[in-house]
Scaffold this motif. Structure first.
Motif, mmCIF file in Angstrom:
data_model
loop_
_atom_site.group_PDB
_atom_site.id
_atom_site.type_symbol
_atom_site.label_atom_id
_atom_site.label_comp_id
_atom_site.label_asym_id
_atom_site.label_seq_id
_atom_site.Cartn_x
_atom_site.Cartn_y
_atom_site.Cartn_z
ATOM 1 N N GLN A 385 29.868 35.031 43.578
ATOM 2 C CA GLN A 385 30.980 35.905 43.192
ATOM 3 C C GLN A 385 31.038 37.131 44.094
ATOM 4 N N LYS A 388 33.108 37.027 46.995
ATOM 5 C CA LYS A 388 34.548 37.033 46.754
ATOM 6 C C LYS A 388 34.962 38.442 46.339
ATOM 7 N N ARG A 389 35.401 38.595 45.089
ATOM 8 C CA ARG A 389 35.898 39.884 44.615
ATOM 9 C C ARG A 389 34.906 40.454 43.599
ATOM 10 N N ASP A 437 44.180 45.470 43.076
ATOM 11 C CA ASP A 437 42.739 45.189 42.879
ATOM 12 C C ASP A 437 42.076 46.254 42.009
ATOM 13 N N ASP A 459 35.110 35.055 36.882
ATOM 14 C CA ASP A 459 36.132 36.051 37.208
ATOM 15 C C ASP A 459 37.342 35.841 36.298
ATOM 16 N N ASP A 462 40.639 35.238 38.106
ATOM 17 C CA ASP A 462 40.749 34.153 39.078
ATOM 18 C C ASP A 462 41.126 32.873 38.339
ATOM 19 N N GLU A 464 41.298 29.842 39.233
ATOM 20 C CA GLU A 464 40.387 28.735 39.511
ATOM 21 C C GLU A 464 39.114 28.852 38.677
ATOM 22 N N SER A 465 38.629 30.094 38.582
ATOM 23 C CA SER A 465 37.414 30.326 37.794
ATOM 24 C C SER A 465 37.661 30.144 36.317
ATOM 25 N N GLN A 466 38.885 30.374 35.893
ATOM 26 C CA GLN A 466 39.191 30.383 34.458
ATOM 27 C C GLN A 466 39.923 29.133 33.975
#
Length: 496
Positions: A385, A388-389, A437, A459, A462, A464-466
């Motif tokens: 992570q 990334k962000r 951000d 995240d 995100d 994709e993450s969720q």
């Protein structure tokens, strides 16, 4: 009315009969007592043969009391004592047998064997020689000769052991004493010397074993209890140390060494127990202070210093934890709990690669530890992570930051990066991205549920993450939301 003289004369007429009855009673008691000794001897032998040692011992006690000159009663009782493992009690009985019947070779031989086991070699040899001078059976003669040879060999080994010990060759001395104690199992002096050798060579477990034996073999052995207490203390076992020094003071309340040591151990024990109680109450800062006091109370015993540092490493603020944990791991690189604690501290410092290394090292020595597995997986997610962000980095705050600190950082950065502050189209575009951000970071880190997800490697912003975590339901605050207000960039500084 009956006259006094008549009554007196009548009573006096019964006196001869009373005297006869008393005499008969006395004779009966004497005969009964003699018969009772034989009865007790017979019952004792039967019970001994049946293995009922305690009952047999009671009958032989009664036989000795009934006839103190009956050498067989003493011999039988000694036999029971030996069968019960009570050699100290058997020895006086065997000596009494020899006193009453000097030519009783079996008793002489048994006493010699007991004296040999106690390391009383000269007395044992004297008994064996007396057996050989009497009229022993072939079996007794052979045993006496063998035991004499064994005693001579032990004398030689003891002399060599003393020479080696005096020249500080403790390894050789201990090996020689092993051979001595194999025969002289109750030899207090040899065990004490071997214990000193083990202490010198750092074999504390073996030293403890020998000293515990001497504390039982020798009455009022305060020195054994004192040494046991000091050994346990140097090993970091404060509770066992306290138990042993108390045994010393039970025997001699005025023992100077034991009393001085007792005060030190009691103080340390009280501090450690108090610190552990504070941890149970989750009063971690107070517990750390107690363990810091432990290090001041006993700075010279390595085990107590390590114990205190382990607990401080576990409970102290994460900035100091890394340093303290590292000190512990220099001494014991395989300390699983300390590896886990330092890994957690590294995570708080966002040093994920180092946290992963610690968890992997802990996993090698802590199989099937779920905490290690979960911690390693979390550190790996956070590392991924971080590439990334990272909302904490976006706001420039630590992972331990409180909500007020997060909001304060957000306000400062939002003012700095508001797109209205930039005229150049390219700079304005970059500011817009930066501003979004910042707003998302504030949204995540001030929402307990989203922050928890993020801290565990997910995240919430995100998609994709969720995918499996109902992302849109967790992002309602940004659906249809223009962070710049109703106009193109009419942002108002009314920060929440």
């Amino acid at each position: 009315m009956v006259s006094i003289d008549h009554t007196a004369r009548k009573l006096l007429s019964y006196v001869p009969y009373v005297l006869v009855l008393i005499d008969l009673r006395y004779e009966g008691v004497k005969c009964g007592r003699d018969g009772s000794v034989d009865h007790h001897m017979e019952m004792g032998k039967k019970l001994l043969a049946a293995g009922q040692l305690a009952d047999a011992l009671s009958h032989f006690h009664a036989a000795v009391d009934g006839d103190p000159k009956n050498y067989m009663a003493y011999y039988r009782r000694a036999t029971v004592f030996l069968a019960m493992g009570k050699s100290k009690s058997a020895l006086p009985d065997l000596s009494k047998v020899i006193e009453l019947k000097p030519d009783f070779t079996s008793a002489q031989l048994q006493r010699g064997n007991l004296l040999l086991k106690q390391g009383r070699l000269d007395e044992a040899e004297s008994d064996y020689k007396k057996v050989l001078k009497s009229n022993p059976s072939q079996k007794e003669e052979r045993e006496a000769q063998n035991q004499l040879r064994k005693s001579d060999e032990i004398q030689r080994l003891l002399a060599q052991a003393h020479d080696s010990y005096n020249s500080r060759d403790c390894g050789t001395a201990a090996a020689l004493l092993d051979a001595v104690i194999e025969t002289c199992v109750w030899d207090v002096a040899s065990r004490e010397m071997r214990a000193e050798c083990f202490i010198e060579t750092g074999e504390m477990g073996k030293a403890i074993s020998d000293l515990k034996a001497t504390s039982k073999l020798k009455n009022d052995n305060t020195q054994a209890f004192y040494k046991l207490s000091t050994i346990y203390y140097t090993l970091g076992d404060h509770e066992m140390s306290l138990n042993e020094v108390r045994e010393c003071l039970k025997l001699d309340p005025d023992h100077k060494q034991c009393y001085s040591h007792y005060k030190q151990v009691r103080k340390l024990n009280k501090q450690i127990l108090s610190a552990e109680a504070l941890i149970q109450e989750q009063r971690y800062e107070d517990a750390v202070n107690k363990y810091e006091a432990v290090m001041k109370t006993e700075p010279d015993v390595h085990h107590f210093t390590v114990l205190a540092k382990e607990r401080i490493c576990h409970e102290k603020d994460k900035y100091r934890a890394i340093s303290v944990c590292s000190e512990v791991l220099q001494t014991n690189p395989e300390n699983v709990n300390t590896l886990k604690d330092r890994a957690e501290a590294y995570i708080q410092e966002e040093r994920y690669e180092e946290a992963i290394r610690d968890y992997e090292a802990a996993a090698k020595h802590g199989e099937n530890d779920r905490q290690i597995k979960e911690g390693l997986e979390r550190a790996q997610r956070l590392l991924k992570q971080s590439k990334k962000r990272d909302y904490y980095k976006i706001l420039g705050v630590k992972r331990s930051a409180q909500k007020k600190e997060i909001i304060r950082a957000y306000r400062k950065l939002a003012q700095q990066w508001h797109p209205d502050n930039f005229q150049d189209p390219e700079e304005k575009k970059q500011a817009e991205k930066k501003f979004i951000d910042i707003a998302q970071a504030k949204e995540v880190l001030t929402d307990p549920e989203m922050r928890t997800k993020f801290d565990h490697g997910e995240d919430p912003m995100d998609p994709e993450s969720q995918q499996q975590h109902n992302f849109h339901g967790g992002f309602q605050g940004f659906q249809g939301f223009n962070p710049f207000g109703s106009g193109p960039f009419s942002f108002k500084f009314g920060f929440n």
